[in-house]
Motif scaffolding. Structure first.
Motif, PDB file in Angstrom:
ATOM      1  N   SER A  56      71.188 -11.437  28.618  1.00 28.77           N
ATOM      2  CA  SER A  56      72.526 -11.127  29.117  1.00 28.77           C
ATOM      3  C   SER A  56      73.634 -11.724  28.260  1.00 28.77           C
ATOM      4  CB  SER A  56      72.669 -11.600  30.571  1.00 28.77           C
ATOM      5  OG  SER A  56      71.787 -10.891  31.418  1.00 28.77           O
ATOM      6  N   CYS A  82      73.358 -11.263  39.767  1.00 29.61           N
ATOM      7  CA  CYS A  82      72.657 -10.047  39.376  1.00 29.61           C
ATOM      8  C   CYS A  82      73.601  -8.871  39.565  1.00 29.61           C
ATOM      9  CB  CYS A  82      71.384  -9.873  40.206  1.00 29.61           C
ATOM     10  SG  CYS A  82      70.352  -8.496  39.658  1.00 29.61           S
ATOM     11  N   TYR A  99      72.304 -21.296  35.093  1.00 31.87           N
ATOM     12  CA  TYR A  99      72.115 -20.281  36.148  1.00 31.87           C
ATOM     13  C   TYR A  99      70.836 -19.485  35.943  1.00 31.87           C
ATOM     14  CZ  TYR A  99      77.002 -21.466  36.890  1.00 31.87           C
ATOM     15  OH  TYR A  99      78.165 -22.160  37.092  1.00 31.87           O
ATOM     16  N   PHE A 100      69.771 -20.201  35.593  1.00 35.81           N
ATOM     17  CA  PHE A 100      68.436 -19.619  35.528  1.00 35.81           C
ATOM     18  C   PHE A 100      67.721 -19.934  36.839  1.00 35.81           C
ATOM     19  CE2 PHE A 100      69.588 -19.514  31.179  1.00 35.81           C
ATOM     20  CZ  PHE A 100      68.720 -18.667  30.495  1.00 35.81           C
ATOM     21  N   ASP A 101      67.306 -18.909  37.565  1.00 33.89           N
ATOM     22  CA  ASP A 101      66.662 -19.112  38.864  1.00 33.89           C
ATOM     23  C   ASP A 101      65.172 -19.396  38.756  1.00 33.89           C
ATOM     24  OD1 ASP A 101      69.032 -18.714  40.213  1.00 33.89           O
ATOM     25  OD2 ASP A 101      68.709 -16.555  40.444  1.00 33.89           O
ATOM     26  N   PHE A 149      72.611  -9.712  34.243  1.00 32.31           N
ATOM     27  CA  PHE A 149      73.241 -10.861  34.880  1.00 32.31           C
ATOM     28  C   PHE A 149      74.635 -11.125  34.314  1.00 32.31           C
ATOM     29  CE2 PHE A 149      68.665 -11.620  35.166  1.00 32.31           C
ATOM     30  CZ  PHE A 149      68.524 -11.895  36.523  1.00 32.31           C
ATOM     31  N   ARG A 209      67.531 -12.773  31.796  1.00 37.06           N
ATOM     32  CA  ARG A 209      68.676 -13.682  31.913  1.00 37.06           C
ATOM     33  C   ARG A 209      69.173 -14.071  30.523  1.00 37.06           C
ATOM     34  NH1 ARG A 209      73.400 -15.163  33.443  1.00 37.06           N
ATOM     35  NH2 ARG A 209      73.811 -17.376  33.183  1.00 37.06           N
ATOM     36  N   SER A 210      68.255 -14.420  29.625  1.00 35.85           N
ATOM     37  CA  SER A 210      68.638 -14.770  28.258  1.00 35.85           C
ATOM     38  C   SER A 210      69.315 -13.602  27.554  1.00 35.85           C
ATOM     39  CB  SER A 210      67.405 -15.206  27.463  1.00 35.85           C
ATOM     40  OG  SER A 210      67.033 -16.518  27.767  1.00 35.85           O
ATOM     41  N   GLY A 223      75.159 -16.061  36.486  1.00 31.46           N
ATOM     42  CA  GLY A 223      73.850 -15.821  37.066  1.00 31.46           C
ATOM     43  C   GLY A 223      73.794 -14.779  38.158  1.00 31.46           C
ATOM     44  N   ASN A 257      61.887 -11.906  34.051  1.00 29.61           N
ATOM     45  CA  ASN A 257      63.201 -12.205  34.621  1.00 29.61           C
ATOM     46  C   ASN A 257      63.948 -13.236  33.780  1.00 29.61           C
ATOM     47  OD1 ASN A 257      62.876 -10.442  36.772  1.00 29.61           O
ATOM     48  ND2 ASN A 257      62.010 -12.003  38.124  1.00 29.61           N
ATOM     49  N   TRP A 258      63.216 -14.239  33.312  1.00 27.26           N
ATOM     50  CA  TRP A 258      63.814 -15.281  32.476  1.00 27.26           C
ATOM     51  C   TRP A 258      64.378 -14.666  31.189  1.00 27.26           C
ATOM     52  CZ3 TRP A 258      61.491 -20.736  32.927  1.00 27.26           C
ATOM     53  CH2 TRP A 258      62.204 -21.652  32.168  1.00 27.26           C
TER      54      TRP A 258
END
Length: 641
Positions: A466, A514, A552-554, A508, A463-464, A512, A459-460
């Motif tokens: 994106s 989705c 905006y990293f969860d 994302f 995010r990157s 952040g 998931n991380w």
């Protein structure tokens, strides 16, 4: 789309000392995101620079103060942090609390009327903010920042709002007072981002909700006009309550007359600023209200000139002129120099900073730059990741987590984009000084160890991923990067191998959200040559900003915290450079892009990168008028990854 026809009032005038009997004029002079840039010296590269910071701004501000025209000087936050000089100011105060804060002393000398608190004011903790407020001869405003008292009740952290008075000569021998209400607003996420520094003592609430409460209070207290010093940007007209950049939502509030914005470092008004219904980069209005964002690092002085007319018991804004004055260009054109008064005031601090940044820490046998940090693996990110991983290995030795695989994630903070064509790290082979470590890592973040699973890692990485634009097969010279993402929204990982398939959509949005839950760009994620399982566990080196949700990293906030350094990241990097001097490094190509048939993409980098293209499949195309070098990267798999 401009805002003409939506209530935008504007007079085509430049304020002069002449005023009519039926009209008054007020000049608002604004700075924002100065980030510790006080003098015409680049401490990261140790040379004089045309960017003259507060000293240059001070000269222009004096020029802008015209006889007979009431003026207001305000700052919109993020003034206490950002350069080695600011770090020296902080360290001196920590060693001796009786020391003057040189940044506040300079602002006092310039005659600021008020400043709002930005999120970076809190990077060194609450006490530093409170001490700055005590030394300032102007209020530090944050209507949505609170601290708990001994009884657990929330009270405004410094001051939330202020009414200042300016007297107008209406030309008939009579004077009339204008009462100007000012409210400061810090990003809603500030307490979350800086939770490691301020703990639970500070809470921040939504900007729009706070303004909706405070604006009527200022009106009831007698304010004739109300101006928001809002440390927030305006990316679109659709920003909403709870967002980071809510300039448009604030502009819709009744009773608010003008806005000074910041935070995003995106100048406004500016022809290059994104347009949307209600946002007018040409006339400098948002939903018909004058607004200005002076950019960052003292590049611009923001001006809002208001024409006001008395209407019964109140004043009405009947026109405005909003613009940005480029500091370096104006000083050069007019034959002006940065303020000698500010330079003399800061001379001792400047000398201490030079001695600090020039302290030797080793030597490098390889060039260290961020010209291609968001495009291919490079020495800069691998060195930062190595320093972080070594810190974790030492900290976790002898613990239950000592045998876990250690990964590391770091961002290329200076890699162009909004920072401009000069915003790159470029360290040649040779001696290393402390300034080089600060250049690689300019923020006072702490290095943290967290435990994550393979699923969280995926998931991380999504995010990157994106930050990249979607690439179509068969098309040449498509834009590689989604310019809505700043560079620090991208993390480069060490300790694993992976690829991104950019033919797939991003999962994302920049903020952040989705937007495509089933989208998957990540390919071939491996550790030690084997596919990573969802339940596999790792120790990851990251930073305190990520743990606070920065970018905006969860995933970071959901992971157990195993360790947090007392030293800052730049101190850890400096120590690593010293202990491993001379630095020699063979760049490990552990990440790249999956092949897309017939496709290539373009990106911009620094002009000197033309002589140091790191691999086949990268070529320089041309230099643009902003000082960038446009490059092309092959994505069809014909070049080695």
């Amino acid at each position: 789309m401009c805002c003409e026809g939506q209530g935008c009032k504007r007079l085509n005038f430049r304020v002069t000392s002449k005023t009519g009997s039926d009209q008054a004029r007020l000049r608002i002079m604004a700075t924002s995101d100065v980030h510790g840039n006080l003098l015409p010296h680049d401490y990261f590269h140790d040379h004089e620079t045309e960017k003259s910071g507060l000293a240059g701004l001070a000269t222009l501000i004096e020029q802008a103060r015209l006889p007979g025209v009431p003026c207001l000087l305000v700052d919109n936050g993020d003034f206490l942090q950002g350069t080695p000089l600011a770090e020296v100011v902080h360290d001196r105060l920590r060693a001796n609390p009786a020391t003057d804060n040189a940044i506040i002393s300079a602002m006092n000398a310039m005659g600021y009327d008020a400043a709002s608190l930005g999120n970076h004011e809190f990077d060194w903790g609450l006490d530093y903010v409170l001490d700055a407020a005590k030394q300032a001869r102007f209020p530090l405003l944050a209507a949505n920042a609170f601290r708990k008292d001994g009884a657990g009740r929330a009270r405004v952290l410094t001051e939330g709002s202020k009414i200042v008075t300016r007297r107008f000569d209406m030309g008939d021998g009579n004077g009339i007072d204008l009462r100007i209400g000012l409210l400061g607003l810090t990003p809603f996420q500030t307490a979350q981002w800086d939770a490691r520094q301020v703990g639970e003592a500070v809470t921040t609430t939504d900007m729009v909700v706070a303004a909706r409460r405070v604006v009527p209070q200022l009106r009831e207290a007698g304010a004739d006009i109300v101006i928001a010093l809002a440390h927030t940007g305006v990316e679109t007209a659709a920003d909403a309550t709870g967002d980071e950049n809510v300039g448009a939502a604030l502009a819709r509030l009744d009773g608010l007359d003008a806005l000074v914005l910041g935070h995003t470092h995106v100048p406004f008004p500016d022809p290059a600023h994104p347009t949307a219904p209600g946002i007018c980069p040409r006339f400098g209005t948002i939903h018909g209200k004058p607004a200005v964002n002076p950019g960052a690092e003292g590049t611009y002085l923001g001006l809002i000139d208001l024409a006001l007319a008395p209407r019964g018991n109140r004043w009405e804004i009947v026109g405005h002129d909003t613009r940005l004055v480029p500091v370096a260009e104006t000083l050069s054109r007019e034959g002006l120099e940065p303020s000698r008064e500010i330079a003399e005031l800061l001379d001792q601090t400047h000398r201490k900073t030079l001695a600090h940044i020039r302290r030797p820490i080793g030597r490098s046998e390889v060039p260290i730059n961020t010209f291609f940090s968001r495009v291919v693996p490079d020495a800069a990110m691998q060195l930062v990741n190595a320093a972080q991983a070594r810190t974790l290995a030492e900290a976790l030795a002898g613990t239950d987590h000592a045998d876990r695989p250690i990964l590391s994630a770091a961002s290329p903070f200076k890699s162009g984009g909004r920072g401009g064509s000069g915003d790159f790290v470029n360290i040649p082979p040779g001696p290393l000084a402390l300034r080089h470590a600060a250049d690689l890592y300019p923020y006072p973040n702490r290095i943290c160890a967290i435990e994550i699973t393979g699923r969280q890692l995926r998931n991380w990485l999504e995010r990157s991923a994106s930050v990249f634009a979607r690439i179509e097969p068969g098309r040449r010279k498509q834009s590689l990067l989604d310019t809505r993402f700043p560079s620090y929204f991208y993390d480069v990982f060490a300790g694993i191998d992976y690829q991104f398939d950019l033919s797939q959509p991003a999962r994302f949005s920049p903020f952040g959200n989705c937007i495509a839950p089933k989208a998957c760009r990540l390919r071939n994620l491996r550790h030690a040559g084997r596919p990573v399982a969802d339940d596999q566990r790792f120790v990851l080196a990251t930073n305190s900003y990520r743990l606070g949700g920065g970018g905006y990293f969860d995933e970071p906030a959901r992971a157990p915290l195993l360790f947090e350094s007392t030293a800052t990241a730049s101190q850890i990097i400096a120590a690593y450079f010293s202990e491993n001097s001379p630095l020699t490094l063979h760049v490990t190509p552990n990440w790249g892009f999956a092949a897309i048939p017939g496709a290539s993409a373009t990106f911009t980098t620094a002009a000197p990168a033309a002589s140091s293209l790191p691999r086949p499949g990268l070529r320089a195309l041309k230099h643009d008028d902003q000082g960038f070098l446009l490059c092309e990267i092959e994505l069809d798999g014909t070049a080695p990854g």
